[in-house]
Motif scaffolding. Structure first.
Motif, short mmCIF file in Angstrom:
data_model
loop_
_atom_site.label_atom_id
_atom_site.label_comp_id
_atom_site.label_asym_id
_atom_site.label_seq_id
_atom_site.Cartn_x
_atom_site.Cartn_y
_atom_site.Cartn_z
N TYR A 380 -9.80 -21.89 20.96
CA TYR A 380 -8.42 -21.42 20.91
C TYR A 380 -7.68 -22.49 20.00
O TYR A 380 -6.79 -22.03 18.99
N GLY A 381 -8.22 -23.88 19.86
CA GLY A 381 -7.41 -24.92 19.23
C GLY A 381 -7.87 -24.29 17.77
O GLY A 381 -6.90 -24.87 16.46
N GLY A 382 -9.07 -24.11 17.41
CA GLY A 382 -9.53 -23.71 16.11
C GLY A 382 -8.62 -22.50 15.36
O GLY A 382 -7.98 -22.31 14.37
N ILE A 383 -8.09 -21.55 16.37
CA ILE A 383 -7.50 -20.47 15.95
C ILE A 383 -6.03 -20.95 15.64
O ILE A 383 -5.11 -20.36 14.64
N ALA A 384 -5.46 -21.91 16.45
CA ALA A 384 -4.26 -22.44 16.22
C ALA A 384 -4.10 -23.09 14.90
O ALA A 384 -3.09 -22.99 14.22
N VAL A 385 -5.28 -23.65 14.58
CA VAL A 385 -5.34 -24.38 13.20
C VAL A 385 -5.06 -23.57 12.14
O VAL A 385 -4.34 -23.72 11.23
N CYS A 386 -5.84 -22.39 12.15
CA CYS A 386 -5.54 -21.35 11.07
C CYS A 386 -4.29 -20.79 11.02
O CYS A 386 -3.64 -20.45 9.85
N ARG A 387 -3.67 -20.34 12.18
CA ARG A 387 -2.40 -19.86 12.26
C ARG A 387 -1.54 -21.03 11.72
O ARG A 387 -0.32 -20.50 10.99
N GLN A 388 -1.55 -22.34 11.97
CA GLN A 388 -0.64 -23.25 11.35
C GLN A 388 -0.64 -23.35 9.65
O GLN A 388 0.27 -23.71 9.21
N ASN A 389 -1.75 -22.69 9.19
CA ASN A 389 -1.93 -23.01 7.95
C ASN A 389 -1.84 -21.47 7.23
O ASN A 389 -2.59 -21.03 6.25
N ILE A 390 -0.92 -20.74 7.76
CA ILE A 390 -0.83 -19.43 7.34
C ILE A 390 -0.53 -19.20 5.68
O ILE A 390 -0.93 -18.00 5.21
N SER A 391 -0.03 -20.26 4.99
CA SER A 391 0.28 -20.13 3.48
C SER A 391 -0.99 -19.99 2.76
O SER A 391 -0.88 -19.38 1.89
N GLN A 392 -2.18 -20.41 3.40
CA GLN A 392 -3.33 -20.31 2.78
C GLN A 392 -3.68 -18.77 2.69
O GLN A 392 -4.79 -18.36 2.00
N PHE A 393 -3.26 -17.74 3.39
CA PHE A 393 -3.54 -16.48 3.75
C PHE A 393 -2.78 -15.72 3.21
O PHE A 393 -2.89 -14.54 3.36
N ILE A 394 -1.63 -16.22 2.49
CA ILE A 394 -0.74 -15.35 1.70
C ILE A 394 -0.96 -15.34 0.38
O ILE A 394 -1.18 -16.31 -0.43
N ARG A 395 -1.20 -13.93 -0.18
CA ARG A 395 -1.53 -13.93 -1.79
C ARG A 395 -0.57 -14.40 -2.67
O ARG A 395 0.67 -14.23 -2.31
#
Length: 395
Positions: A380-395
């Protein structure tokens, strides 16, 4: 005096707005565009522009109101689109590598595990295989996986290397994060496993606390620290290495074979067993000497009242854990201390005793609780890290 806007451009400002608005929606659950403008201080035009882009990206959704308490025309409410992005989260444990598919809503959809290899080269290939073959175990193809988070034992460095990782040879000699990113072509996030567990507990508790300490007691001892909603790592990423605490002057300067600190050598799983064996050599009638007994931390901590050696070691374990929580409380003053890890799971039966002893040795006693996520906390922590860095998933 230099201009505070030096180096900024419309593109970077727009991306910052996108990320800020996304996290605000994430935090609120359901919120209107007007509320976003009021909370963020942005103009309604800027909010609408960012919201429209987030909708186009599929990261959020806009639905008719369900329950909206404010007076006036009922607005359409924005919320995170859980299926808008998928990530894979991994936890490199001492005996197994656990992995799971997470989504933008912070949920863990599917999980699996494999044996932990002995060398980083085998680990590297295992990670590639799990990620590329995601459809077979999760139903989501690799092409739809947008990021990978890895919770690793040891100290995770900014260059993507991992120091002091037990059980895996050569891991500190490679830039694991960078090599995986080049091979897979998706963002890779490396985090210490205990830090990841702290983030997992924090996010799963809906951020009800601004400060939290997660103490993992298993094959080793470490802590993840959340301060004001942010993970605290220290100047060299060594914050939380509480296994190195020394609480007896007689043991100053001692190291367990140069690999562990004094406190870890008292309460970690392997050391509980080691100390039990040492004590059993000096007695003849203890039930734990029975050849049929599987001597492990669980057996020792669960038979406190049944034999002398288990009683002595359990009492010492409770005292040292209570000392650890008391010392952390004196330094950090957290709202919540979470006890996790395999040994803590067994020792949770003594949590009321720990609370009582901590209360006697602290000015302000935090809430003390067992882990709500167990082995899945770092995932769950790993998922949280991905969600915190949402700008990397915006084109």
């Amino acid at each position: 005096m230099s201009d505070s806007t030096e180096g900024l451009n419309p593109s970077s400002i727009g991306r910052e707005n996108l990320e800020m608005i996304f996290h605000l929606i994430q935090q609120e659950g359901e919120v209107s565009r007007t509320d976003i403008a009021e909370s963020s201080g942005l103009s309604k035009t800027a909010v609408s522009s960012s919201v429209d882009q987030l909708l186009q990206e599929g990261l959020i959704r806009e639905d008719k109101h369900k329950k909206y308490s404010k007076v006036g025309r009922k607005p359409r409410l924005l919320s995170v689109n859980s299926k808008g992005r998928h990530f894979i989260s991994m936890d490199i444990g001492g005996t197994s590598v656990k992995y799971g598919l997470g989504n933008l809503g912070g949920e863990l959809e599917k999980t699996g595990k494999i044996r932990t290899p002995d060398h980083w080269k085998e680990l590297y290939q295992d990670v590639l295989e799990v990620v590329r073959d995601s459809k077979s175990w999760s139903g989501v193809s690799f092409e739809r996986v947008k990021g990978l988070a890895i919770a690793a034992p040891g100290v995770v460095n900014k260059d993507g290397t991992v120091n002091y990782a037990p059980n895996i040879d050569g891991l500190d000699q490679v830039r694991l994060g960078c090599e995986l990113e080049e091979e897979l072509g998706i963002p890779i996030f490396l985090e210490n496993d205990v830090n990841a567990s702290a983030l997992g507990e924090y996010r799963k508790r809906k951020s009800s606390y601004s400060s939290l300490v997660f103490i993992a007691i298993g094959t080793g001892v470490g802590a993840g620290i959340i301060l004001n909603g942010e993970l605290f790592k220290g100047s060299t990423n060594h914050a939380g290495e509480v296994g190195w605490f020394v609480s007896e002057l007689a043991h100053m300067g001692e190291k367990g074979n140069g690999k562990k600190g004094w406190l870890e050598s008292r309460i970690s799983g392997p050391d509980i067993v080691r100390r039990a064996r040492e004590k059993l050599q000096k007695v003849s009638d203890d039930p734990l000497r029975d050849p049929g007994v599987n001597l492990n931390p669980k057996k020792i901590l669960e038979t406190r009242t049944e034999n002398t050696v288990a009683g002595e070691l359990t009492e010492d374990w409770i005292n040292v854990v209570s000392t650890l929580v008391s010392n952390i409380t004196a330094i950090i003053d957290p709202e919540l201390v979470v006890l996790g890890g395999g040994v803590s799971k067994t020792g949770s039966r003594y949590i009321e005793e720990i609370k009582t002893r901590v209360a006697k040795n602290t000015q302000h006693t935090p809430e003390i609780a067992g882990s709500t996520l167990g082995d899945e906390a770092p995932l769950y922590g790993g998922i949280a890290v991905c969600r915190q860095n949402i700008s990397q998933f915006i084109r």
